[in-house]
Design an enzyme around this catalytic site. Sequence first.
Site, mmCIF file in Angstrom:
data_model
loop_
_atom_site.group_PDB
_atom_site.id
_atom_site.type_symbol
_atom_site.label_atom_id
_atom_site.label_comp_id
_atom_site.label_asym_id
_atom_site.label_seq_id
_atom_site.Cartn_x
_atom_site.Cartn_y
_atom_site.Cartn_z
ATOM 1 N N ASP A 288 -5.887 4.278 -3.112
ATOM 2 C CA ASP A 288 -6.169 3.424 -4.264
ATOM 3 C C ASP A 288 -7.645 3.635 -4.596
ATOM 4 O OD1 ASP A 288 -3.618 2.510 -4.001
ATOM 5 O OD2 ASP A 288 -4.140 0.501 -3.350
ATOM 6 N N ASP A 447 5.403 -2.448 -9.182
ATOM 7 C CA ASP A 447 4.597 -3.430 -8.440
ATOM 8 C C ASP A 447 5.306 -4.785 -8.451
ATOM 9 O OD1 ASP A 447 2.360 -1.618 -8.091
ATOM 10 O OD2 ASP A 447 1.888 -1.947 -10.203
HETATM 11 O O1 1PR Z 1 -0.377 0.166 -14.446
HETATM 12 O O2 1PR Z 1 0.012 2.536 -15.026
HETATM 13 O O3 1PR Z 1 -2.294 1.609 -14.954
HETATM 14 O O4 1PR Z 1 -0.995 1.968 -12.883
HETATM 15 C C1 1PR Z 1 -1.825 1.294 -11.998
HETATM 16 C C2 1PR Z 1 -1.477 1.744 -10.612
HETATM 17 O O5 1PR Z 1 -2.405 1.160 -9.726
HETATM 18 C C3 1PR Z 1 -0.097 1.301 -10.186
HETATM 19 O O6 1PR Z 1 0.531 2.358 -9.501
HETATM 20 C C4 1PR Z 1 -0.348 0.148 -9.221
HETATM 21 O O7 1PR Z 1 0.572 0.164 -8.161
HETATM 22 C C5 1PR Z 1 -1.736 0.445 -8.722
HETATM 23 N N1 1PR Z 1 -2.517 -0.775 -8.451
HETATM 24 C C6 1PR Z 1 -3.036 -1.598 -9.391
HETATM 25 N N2 1PR Z 1 -3.758 -2.556 -8.778
HETATM 26 C C7 1PR Z 1 -3.674 -2.351 -7.475
HETATM 27 C C8 1PR Z 1 -4.321 -3.148 -6.436
HETATM 28 O O8 1PR Z 1 -4.119 -2.922 -5.234
HETATM 29 N N3 1PR Z 1 -5.100 -4.142 -6.817
HETATM 30 N N4 1PR Z 1 -2.600 -0.721 -6.063
HETATM 31 C C9 1PR Z 1 -2.899 -1.226 -7.257
HETATM 32 C C10 1PR Z 1 -1.400 -0.512 -5.669
HETATM 33 C C11 1PR Z 1 -0.322 -0.386 -3.726
HETATM 34 C C12 1PR Z 1 -0.033 0.814 -2.966
HETATM 35 C C13 1PR Z 1 -0.657 0.702 -1.615
HETATM 36 C C14 1PR Z 1 0.517 0.395 -0.763
HETATM 37 C C15 1PR Z 1 0.335 0.696 0.678
HETATM 38 N N5 1PR Z 1 -1.544 -0.288 -4.349
HETATM 39 O O9 1PR Z 1 -0.296 1.950 -3.603
HETATM 40 O O10 1PR Z 1 -1.321 1.870 -1.390
HETATM 41 O O11 1PR Z 1 0.865 -0.988 -0.936
HETATM 42 O O12 1PR Z 1 -0.622 -0.121 1.227
HETATM 43 P P1 1PR Z 1 -0.571 -0.495 2.758
HETATM 44 O O13 1PR Z 1 0.003 0.669 3.495
HETATM 45 O O14 1PR Z 1 -2.004 -0.736 3.136
HETATM 46 O O15 1PR Z 1 0.277 -1.728 2.879
HETATM 47 P P2 1PR Z 1 -0.919 1.545 -14.402
#
Ligand code: 1PR
Length: 597
Positions: A288, A447
Amino acid sequence: MIATSVTTLAPPLAARAQFERRGARALARRAAVCARPARRSAIRAPGPIRVFAAESRGEVTLLDYGAGNVRSVRNAIQALGFTVKSVDDPAGIAAADKLIFPGVGAYGSAMDVLTSRGLVDPIKDYVASGKPFMGVCLGLQLLFDGSEESGGVEGLGIIPGVVGKFRGDGLVVPHIGWNTLDFKRDTGLMADVPAGDRLYFVHSYRATPDANNEDWVLATCEYGGEFIAAVQKGEVMACQFHPEKSGEKGLSIFRNFLEGNTEERGAGAKTRPTVDAGLAKRVIACLDVRSNDAGDLVVTKGDSYDVREKDTAGDVRNLGKPVELAGKYFTQGADEVAFLNITGYRDLPLTDAPMLEVLRRSSETVFVPLTVGGGIRDFTDSNGVSYTALEVAAAYFKAGADKVSIGSDAVYVAEQYYANDGAKDGRTSIEQISERYGVQAMVVSIDPRRAYVRDPSETKNRCIKTSRPGPNGEEYVWFQCTVKGGREGRDIGAYELAIAMEDLGCGEILLNCIDEDGQGNGFDHELVGLVSDAVTIPVIASSGAGEPKHFTDVFNATKCSAALAAGIFHRGEVDISEVKDHMKGGKIPTNEFRSVL
Ligand code: 1PR
């Protein structure tokens, strides 16, 4: 280009005869190559591949006709120390001494481009000339008589047979991931790929072996039946898998091609193993990425999507630099690496030069597939200039991405899809990107968070009875999609979103879970099971991994094709190789990282 029914394709005998005639001349060249001893692979400790910059080891011509991610092929060849000359016209092909013919995307559009640029005959002439030729993925399929893809399209007619779609009850398509080969003949080309090792495939269509093409078939692979994984006849070679995305094993194939170590050595040296064969379950490292308050692009990681430190002044958690971490995970054996630009929904992605630079630099040293997501949508910049999601995706592909992932925009698209009773007009971001770059390049990132109800009648979305009741004892749950990085919930479930996306041409689902993100308690099997049972495209389970056992558990409990983690890898608590060891111990088919360069 002539679009024709696949059943009525006439074998282009002239092209084939021309190849056979001129092929005799290649025998002399081959005899010289055969006299050389087989190359032994050097053993070295895992580490980033050295990029040879000082002195070129020779030149190879790359036919760059605009088909998908040729940057990866170019990077792989350059990492091996060779210079790449890109050509896109008949004269360039005729002047080549060694030609690589890559291709990702749809058969019909590729043949359209080859035809409109007058490249069809020059390619046939080159193949017949006996000079070294290597086709990759679509570059293998185009050598056949034609394909069912794009409604039935005529190909180059060099190899007999028609390429068809993968078929099978419940078979997950595209065929994405690392699979084992069954070698029909031995060849110097594959000398560094041990029997039973896996290479990276990504495709929805395949050619099958039969009596008419058996003299071409070098290796086959099993997925819903036997299909052709590699062909060779003299100096003409092609593979359905992607050497440039198959780690060092794959690069060794390019190296043998570039060095002329391609002698055919007869039948039956290496066979497919009877245990641990077939498509591996993938392990994906996710980064991320966002700018911290000082403006530096960092890898961060949240707890249920909250990425700010609790014990400092609420800074964005900084777990490292994206390019370095991607390189580290490659050498630990990650099957893929994903970059999510988590503030992309509010930034202007095409002005986000650092993210594009991360992709460019990572693709120079990381030779497994790269996915990028965040901010892929239509938008208008501060000067009033409008960009389409397709243009944003194109910039990412050009910078080195193999797949793009869409989050928020997919939710809006799905809402519209259901409002229109499933009617499609081809104008959504999902449809346009998959049409242009192929379904395998279009990932949708979901999400969701748990939404509990006492009775399924309380929601229009698909509910399941849960083994983890809600805070007020609710026994039913649905998985509510969110947009803007989890900030806004919408009235559509992960189940409904996944079904709509598959219908619109998405090739893979990245299934996060806000409740489990960063918790380390394991993947949400109820969510992953619900979605992976609902679609026949690959589903990547994400969020919640805390130990290697959690990967084995989710693969045993659900039909997911891959599992993704972030926190445990970034914090160094678990090495990807430990995850793979655990999976192997649990008899889960697993791809092994191998250092052969
Ligand atoms: O909406 O098309 O602009 O895409 C935004 C992207 O950014 C999406 O794929 C969304 O999942 C991601 N995203 C947005 N905000 C966050 C955040 O964390 N605040 N991260 C985010 C998503 C989730 C996973 C993470 C897993 C594994 N992160 O990718 O890496 O949950 O984590 P873990 O193993 O530590 O539990 P758009």
